[in-house]
Design a protein around this motif. Structure first.
Motif, mmCIF file in Angstrom:
data_model
loop_
_atom_site.group_PDB
_atom_site.id
_atom_site.type_symbol
_atom_site.label_atom_id
_atom_site.label_comp_id
_atom_site.label_asym_id
_atom_site.label_seq_id
_atom_site.Cartn_x
_atom_site.Cartn_y
_atom_site.Cartn_z
ATOM 1 N N ILE A 176 0.831 -1.209 0.000
ATOM 2 C CA ILE A 176 0.000 0.000 0.000
ATOM 3 C C ILE A 176 0.866 1.259 0.000
ATOM 4 N N THR A 177 0.622 2.116 -0.971
ATOM 5 C CA THR A 177 1.346 3.378 -1.046
ATOM 6 C C THR A 177 0.793 4.366 -0.020
ATOM 7 N N ILE A 178 1.689 5.019 0.690
ATOM 8 C CA ILE A 178 1.298 6.041 1.663
ATOM 9 C C ILE A 178 0.979 7.332 0.903
ATOM 10 N N THR A 179 -0.258 7.805 1.023
ATOM 11 C CA THR A 179 -0.650 9.067 0.387
ATOM 12 C C THR A 179 -1.356 9.957 1.413
ATOM 13 N N VAL A 206 -3.820 5.375 9.904
ATOM 14 C CA VAL A 206 -2.429 5.655 10.269
ATOM 15 C C VAL A 206 -1.519 4.795 9.394
ATOM 16 N N PHE A 207 -0.394 5.363 8.960
ATOM 17 C CA PHE A 207 0.594 4.593 8.219
ATOM 18 C C PHE A 207 1.888 4.512 9.008
ATOM 19 N N ILE A 208 2.459 3.318 9.055
ATOM 20 C CA ILE A 208 3.779 3.111 9.640
ATOM 21 C C ILE A 208 4.714 2.701 8.512
ATOM 22 N N GLY A 209 5.868 3.321 8.445
ATOM 23 C CA GLY A 209 6.813 3.036 7.376
ATOM 24 C C GLY A 209 7.462 4.325 6.892
ATOM 25 N N PRO A 210 7.975 4.293 5.650
ATOM 26 C CA PRO A 210 7.837 3.189 4.705
ATOM 27 C C PRO A 210 8.816 2.047 4.984
ATOM 28 N N TYR A 211 8.396 0.833 4.638
ATOM 29 C CA TYR A 211 9.295 -0.306 4.737
ATOM 30 C C TYR A 211 9.842 -0.682 3.363
ATOM 31 N N TYR A 212 9.327 -0.008 2.322
ATOM 32 C CA TYR A 212 9.877 -0.183 0.975
ATOM 33 C C TYR A 212 9.494 1.036 0.143
ATOM 34 N N VAL A 213 10.400 1.443 -0.746
ATOM 35 C CA VAL A 213 10.134 2.583 -1.620
ATOM 36 C C VAL A 213 10.224 2.136 -3.074
ATOM 37 N N PRO A 257 10.444 4.022 -13.343
ATOM 38 C CA PRO A 257 9.372 4.594 -12.507
ATOM 39 C C PRO A 257 9.153 6.081 -12.798
ATOM 40 N N PHE A 258 7.902 6.486 -12.793
ATOM 41 C CA PHE A 258 7.543 7.883 -13.009
ATOM 42 C C PHE A 258 7.400 8.643 -11.686
ATOM 43 N N THR A 259 7.249 7.903 -10.583
ATOM 44 C CA THR A 259 6.924 8.532 -9.304
ATOM 45 C C THR A 259 7.746 7.968 -8.160
ATOM 46 N N PHE A 260 7.618 8.604 -7.006
ATOM 47 C CA PHE A 260 8.191 8.136 -5.741
ATOM 48 C C PHE A 260 7.048 7.546 -4.927
ATOM 49 N N GLU A 261 7.125 6.249 -4.589
ATOM 50 C CA GLU A 261 6.020 5.562 -3.911
ATOM 51 C C GLU A 261 6.501 4.872 -2.629
ATOM 52 N N PRO A 262 6.286 5.489 -1.460
ATOM 53 C CA PRO A 262 6.638 4.829 -0.202
ATOM 54 C C PRO A 262 5.517 3.874 0.219
ATOM 55 N N LEU A 263 5.863 2.634 0.525
ATOM 56 C CA LEU A 263 4.874 1.641 0.943
ATOM 57 C C LEU A 263 4.892 1.486 2.459
#
Length: 278
Positions: A102-105, A113-120, A214-220
């Motif tokens: 799940i991408t944090i937005t 609530v989001f905890i992370g990111p654990y992967y980008v 990749p076109f974007t920055f996506e923190p999961l």
């Protein structure tokens, strides 16, 4: 007057104490009392979450969930649902946490609530090499004749609509359906997180697929209810310890760098699942 002031003080103490108690451990209490950690996921997003040949959940996020349950000394229950339902399931206390690539937005963060990111990662295009190789930037796909398929409710859909508003954006129920449209040439490309695109291109080399940069920055991150400070703190510390001990790096190495796990996937003709499951 003193009695009135004292009564008011007692009232606020009781109310504040009740709120703190409700927000400090209600989720953890539920998990420990039931002896079960309930994790929501989609089951349609390798390498993070997918079903193996026997229909059992597997993936980066599933291993993460197992490690959480082991650390809490409880059983694990995996509840699969579309990503559009994960957030409402959190709000209704139907699941304790959601792990599904799940991408944090900011918009999602208003609900959970989001905890992370654990992967980008980032959003990429997946399609035939002859098509994807010509896409150097958003302008190359921002036209009515270019069909981009996305899984409904994902950041892939949001990015596609923002970067290519003139393109023909087709939103479908899940990644399996989206990928099939590319294979059947009903869409020129699929937009999704880069790891998913890489997995599908590698697994279907006979289709001559390619993945764009990749076109974007996506923190999961892990999506969680906001009602339990202790639960939020526990997951934050759990991920911190995984990272410090190198176990998070090991997970990434297996699921995101080593293709051997793909042998556990169902035998298919370029799709995520067996034909009988479609």
């Amino acid at each position: 007057m003193k009695r009135a002031v004292l009564s008011m003080v007692l009232f606020f103490v009781l109310v504040f104490g009740f709120v703190c108690q409700a927000s400090a451990g209600n989720v953890i209490d539920r998990i420990l009392k039931k002896g079960v950690l309930t994790v929501g996921t989609t089951g349609h997003y390798p390498p993070f979450t997918v079903d193996d040949k026997n229909g059992n959940p597997m993936g980066f996020d599933i291993d993460l969930a197992r490690m959480m349950a082991e650390a809490m000394d409880v059983k694990l229950t995996i509840s699969e649902m579309p990503i559009t339902k994960l957030f409402s399931a959190i709000e209704k206390n139907e699941i304790d946490i959601a792990l599904a690539g799940i991408t944090i937005t900011p918009k999602r963060n208003l609900r959970v609530v989001f905890i992370g990111p654990y992967y980008v990662t980032g959003q990429s295009l997946l399609g035939e090499k002859s098509i994807v190789s010509k896409v150097k930037g958003p302008e190359d796909m921002n036209k009515p004749s270019f069909k981009i398929v996305v899984s409904r409710g994902t950041t892939g859909e949001q990015v596609a609509r923002a970067m290519a508003p003139k393109a023909d954006i087709i939103a479908v129920k899940d990644m399996e359906t989206a990928f099939k449209m590319v294979i059947d040439r009903k869409a020129q490309a699929l937009m999704a997180d880069e790891p998913f695109c890489v997995v599908m291109a590698f697994r279907n080399q006979d289709k001559k697929l390619a993945v764009s940069a990749p076109f974007t920055f996506e923190p999961l991150g892990a999506a969680m209810p906001s009602s339990d400070v202790l639960w939020i703190n526990w997951v934050d510390n759990f991920l911190m310890n995984l990272n410090a001990t190198g176990k998070l790096k090991e997970l990434k190495g297996y699921w995101l760098a080593d293709p051997s796990w793909m042998q556990r996937l169902p035998e298919t003709e370029g799709l995520l699942y067996k034909k009988s499951a479609m």
